[in-house]
Design an enzyme around this catalytic site. Structure first.
Site, PDB file in Angstrom:
ATOM      1  N   ASP A   1     -20.122 -16.273  -6.493  1.00 55.29           N
ATOM      2  CA  ASP A   1     -19.447 -15.161  -5.792  1.00 55.29           C
ATOM      3  C   ASP A   1     -18.820 -14.106  -6.705  1.00 55.29           C
ATOM      4  O   ASP A   1     -17.678 -13.679  -6.476  1.00 55.29           O
ATOM      5  CB  ASP A   1     -18.379 -15.715  -4.839  1.00 55.29           C
ATOM      6  CG  ASP A   1     -18.948 -16.527  -3.695  1.00 55.29           C
ATOM      7  OD1 ASP A   1     -20.156 -16.822  -3.726  1.00 55.29           O
ATOM      8  OD2 ASP A   1     -18.187 -16.881  -2.776  1.00 55.29           O
TER       9      ASP A   1
ATOM     10  N   ASP B   1     -21.012 -14.615  -1.012  1.00 57.36           N
ATOM     11  CA  ASP B   1     -20.419 -14.635   0.312  1.00 57.36           C
ATOM     12  C   ASP B   1     -21.089 -13.468   1.045  1.00 57.36           C
ATOM     13  O   ASP B   1     -21.103 -12.338   0.533  1.00 57.36           O
ATOM     14  CB  ASP B   1     -18.905 -14.402   0.131  1.00 57.36           C
ATOM     15  CG  ASP B   1     -18.061 -15.025   1.215  1.00 57.36           C
ATOM     16  OD1 ASP B   1     -18.469 -16.042   1.802  1.00 57.36           O
ATOM     17  OD2 ASP B   1     -16.965 -14.484   1.464  1.00 57.36           O
TER      18      ASP B   1
ATOM     19  N   GLU C   1     -17.306 -20.278   9.401  1.00 62.67           N
ATOM     20  CA  GLU C   1     -16.890 -20.102   8.019  1.00 62.67           C
ATOM     21  C   GLU C   1     -17.622 -21.146   7.182  1.00 62.67           C
ATOM     22  O   GLU C   1     -17.921 -22.254   7.676  1.00 62.67           O
ATOM     23  CB  GLU C   1     -15.367 -20.271   7.879  1.00 62.67           C
ATOM     24  CG  GLU C   1     -14.829 -20.110   6.476  1.00 62.67           C
ATOM     25  CD  GLU C   1     -15.143 -18.760   5.813  1.00 62.67           C
ATOM     26  OE1 GLU C   1     -16.337 -18.449   5.634  1.00 62.67           O
ATOM     27  OE2 GLU C   1     -14.195 -18.045   5.467  1.00 62.67           O
TER      28      GLU C   1
ATOM     29  N   CYS D   1     -14.497 -21.377  -2.648  1.00 63.36           N
ATOM     30  CA  CYS D   1     -15.925 -21.665  -2.802  1.00 63.36           C
ATOM     31  C   CYS D   1     -16.199 -22.693  -3.897  1.00 63.36           C
ATOM     32  O   CYS D   1     -17.015 -23.589  -3.720  1.00 63.36           O
ATOM     33  CB  CYS D   1     -16.718 -20.396  -3.074  1.00 63.36           C
ATOM     34  SG  CYS D   1     -18.484 -20.699  -3.008  1.00 63.36           S
TER      35      CYS D   1
ATOM     36  N   HIS E   1     -14.324  -8.645   4.216  1.00 66.63           N
ATOM     37  CA  HIS E   1     -14.826  -8.676   2.837  1.00 66.63           C
ATOM     38  C   HIS E   1     -16.279  -9.140   2.833  1.00 66.63           C
ATOM     39  O   HIS E   1     -16.717  -9.828   3.763  1.00 66.63           O
ATOM     40  CB  HIS E   1     -13.985  -9.645   1.981  1.00 66.63           C
ATOM     41  CG  HIS E   1     -14.110 -11.067   2.432  1.00 66.63           C
ATOM     42  ND1 HIS E   1     -13.439 -11.573   3.527  1.00 66.63           N
ATOM     43  CD2 HIS E   1     -14.873 -12.093   1.972  1.00 66.63           C
ATOM     44  CE1 HIS E   1     -13.765 -12.848   3.707  1.00 66.63           C
ATOM     45  NE2 HIS E   1     -14.648 -13.185   2.785  1.00 66.63           N
TER      46      HIS E   1
ATOM     47  N   LYS F   1     -24.289 -17.260   1.620  1.00 63.14           N
ATOM     48  CA  LYS F   1     -23.595 -18.244   2.462  1.00 63.14           C
ATOM     49  C   LYS F   1     -22.660 -17.559   3.448  1.00 63.14           C
ATOM     50  O   LYS F   1     -22.316 -16.390   3.267  1.00 63.14           O
ATOM     51  CB  LYS F   1     -22.809 -19.225   1.586  1.00 63.14           C
ATOM     52  CG  LYS F   1     -21.662 -18.570   0.872  1.00 63.14           C
ATOM     53  CD  LYS F   1     -20.917 -19.558  -0.004  1.00 63.14           C
ATOM     54  CE  LYS F   1     -19.975 -18.859  -0.948  1.00 63.14           C
ATOM     55  NZ  LYS F   1     -18.866 -18.156  -0.286  1.00 63.14           N
TER      56      LYS F   1
ATOM     57  N   SER G   1     -13.987 -15.097  10.038  1.00 54.21           N
ATOM     58  CA  SER G   1     -12.932 -15.270   9.026  1.00 54.21           C
ATOM     59  C   SER G   1     -12.102 -14.006   8.828  1.00 54.21           C
ATOM     60  O   SER G   1     -11.135 -14.022   8.065  1.00 54.21           O
ATOM     61  CB  SER G   1     -13.537 -15.705   7.684  1.00 54.21           C
ATOM     62  OG  SER G   1     -14.165 -14.622   7.021  1.00 54.21           O
TER      63      SER G   1
ATOM     64  N   ALA H   1     -13.992 -18.441  -5.590  1.00 56.96           N
ATOM     65  CA  ALA H   1     -12.667 -18.655  -6.125  1.00 56.96           C
ATOM     66  C   ALA H   1     -12.446 -20.158  -6.284  1.00 56.96           C
ATOM     67  O   ALA H   1     -12.957 -20.951  -5.501  1.00 56.96           O
ATOM     68  CB  ALA H   1     -11.613 -18.089  -5.151  1.00 56.96           C
TER      69      ALA H   1
ATOM     70  N   HIS I   1     -21.238 -12.116   4.680  1.00 58.40           N
ATOM     71  CA  HIS I   1     -20.823 -12.179   6.082  1.00 58.40           C
ATOM     72  C   HIS I   1     -21.432 -11.068   6.928  1.00 58.40           C
ATOM     73  O   HIS I   1     -21.559  -9.934   6.464  1.00 58.40           O
ATOM     74  CB  HIS I   1     -19.300 -12.030   6.187  1.00 58.40           C
ATOM     75  CG  HIS I   1     -18.519 -13.097   5.476  1.00 58.40           C
ATOM     76  ND1 HIS I   1     -18.765 -14.437   5.630  1.00 58.40           N
ATOM     77  CD2 HIS I   1     -17.462 -13.005   4.618  1.00 58.40           C
ATOM     78  CE1 HIS I   1     -17.891 -15.118   4.899  1.00 58.40           C
ATOM     79  NE2 HIS I   1     -17.109 -14.282   4.269  1.00 58.40           N
TER      80      HIS I   1
HETATM   81  C1  VGL Z   1     -14.188 -17.195  -0.416  1.00 63.41           C
HETATM   82  C2  VGL Z   1     -12.281 -16.427   0.557  1.00 63.41           C
HETATM   83  C3  VGL Z   1     -12.994 -15.872   1.591  1.00 63.41           C
HETATM   84  C4  VGL Z   1     -14.868 -17.902  -1.533  1.00 63.41           C
HETATM   85  C5  VGL Z   1     -14.930 -16.664   0.609  1.00 63.41           C
HETATM   86  O1  VGL Z   1     -16.116 -17.930  -1.527  1.00 63.41           O
HETATM   87  O2  VGL Z   1     -14.189 -18.437  -2.429  1.00 63.41           O
HETATM   88  N1  VGL Z   1     -12.869 -17.075  -0.440  1.00 63.41           N
HETATM   89  N2  VGL Z   1     -14.309 -16.008   1.598  1.00 63.41           N
HETATM   90 ZN    ZN Z   2     -15.613 -14.952   2.877  1.00 63.54          ZN
END
Ligand code: VGL
Ligand code: ZN
Length: 204
Positions: A25, A67, A118, A150, A86, A111, A75, A146, A69
């Site tokens: 990510d 990520d 989520e 993830c 995001h 993903k 989320s 993060a 979406h």
């Molecule tokens: C993530 C927050 C929101 C991640 C994804 O992939 O770490 N964190 N969406």
């Molecule tokens: Zn996300």
């Protein structure tokens, strides 16, 4: 237990056949100026580029997750979720940082692509496990963002699925919704048997 076997110890390591680098990510929205910027997130990019070089030099594969979406993802705040909007698929915020030197042939795993679900783990709802098995991968070297979402959830699934895991301790950063989340995530990954390495620990 002597110091050399403490779970938090850094190990010497080398990558070889059966190993994969999973770059997690590194997308504009998780970097400075992004919608969900992770503190220090940009700092991992040059480090990841050096891991990438090491893997490419050995002819090993690199996977990059994102990520990804749909608009109106569950989320997002507007849908009652925990995050600002995001990484909407196809937007600049969802694009990989141009500073990240992904090699030709990088396998991209998208993903959390379903509006109503989520998914923090890169194994959830993706072909990652099938792809890695087909490529005879046994060991996953994971870095990116993060740590407390993830990376942690991907490591949980990887261990459950029987992979050996190496966490790139110098190439992860945490969101830290609560102070200490990153530290707790690193401890949980160690408790799950994930090993902790840094670039400088690479054997010649
Ligand atoms: C993530 C927050 C929101 C991640 C994804 O992939 O770490 N964190 N969406
Ligand atoms: Zn996300």
């Amino acid at each position: 237990m002597g110091p050399a076997t403490e779970p938090r110890d850094l190990e010497r390591w080398q990558a070889g056949p059966g190993d994969v680098l999973l770059v997690t990510d590194i997308q504009n929205d998780f970097l400075s100026g992004g919608r969900l910027a992770v503190t220090g997130g940009d700092e991992v990019i040059p480090v990841l580029n050096r891991y990438i070089n090491a893997f490419v030099a050995r002819g090993l594969s690199v996977y990059a997750t994102r990520d990804w979406h749909p608009q109106g993802h569950c989320s997002f705040h507007a849908q009652g979720g925990p995050w600002p909007e995001h990484c909407v698929a196809g937007t600049r915020g969802a694009a990989f940082s141009t500073a990240l030197a992904l090699p030709p042939g990088t396998t991209v795993i998208s993903k959390a692509t379903r509006p109503d679900r989520e998914a923090y783990s890169s194994f959830e709802g993706t072909d990652l496990d099938e792809d890695l098995r087909a490529a005879a991968i046994r060991r996953i070297f994971i870095g990116g963002l993060a740590t407390d979402y993830c990376v942690l959830n991907t490591v949980r699934d990887a261990r459950r699925l029987g992979y050996e895991v190496f966490v790139l301790a110098d190439a992860i950063r945490a969101v830290e919704v609560r102070a200490g989340d990153g530290q707790r995530a690193e401890q949980e990954m160690a408790d799950l048997g994930a090993r902790r390495i840094v670039l400088d620990g690479m054997a010649e």
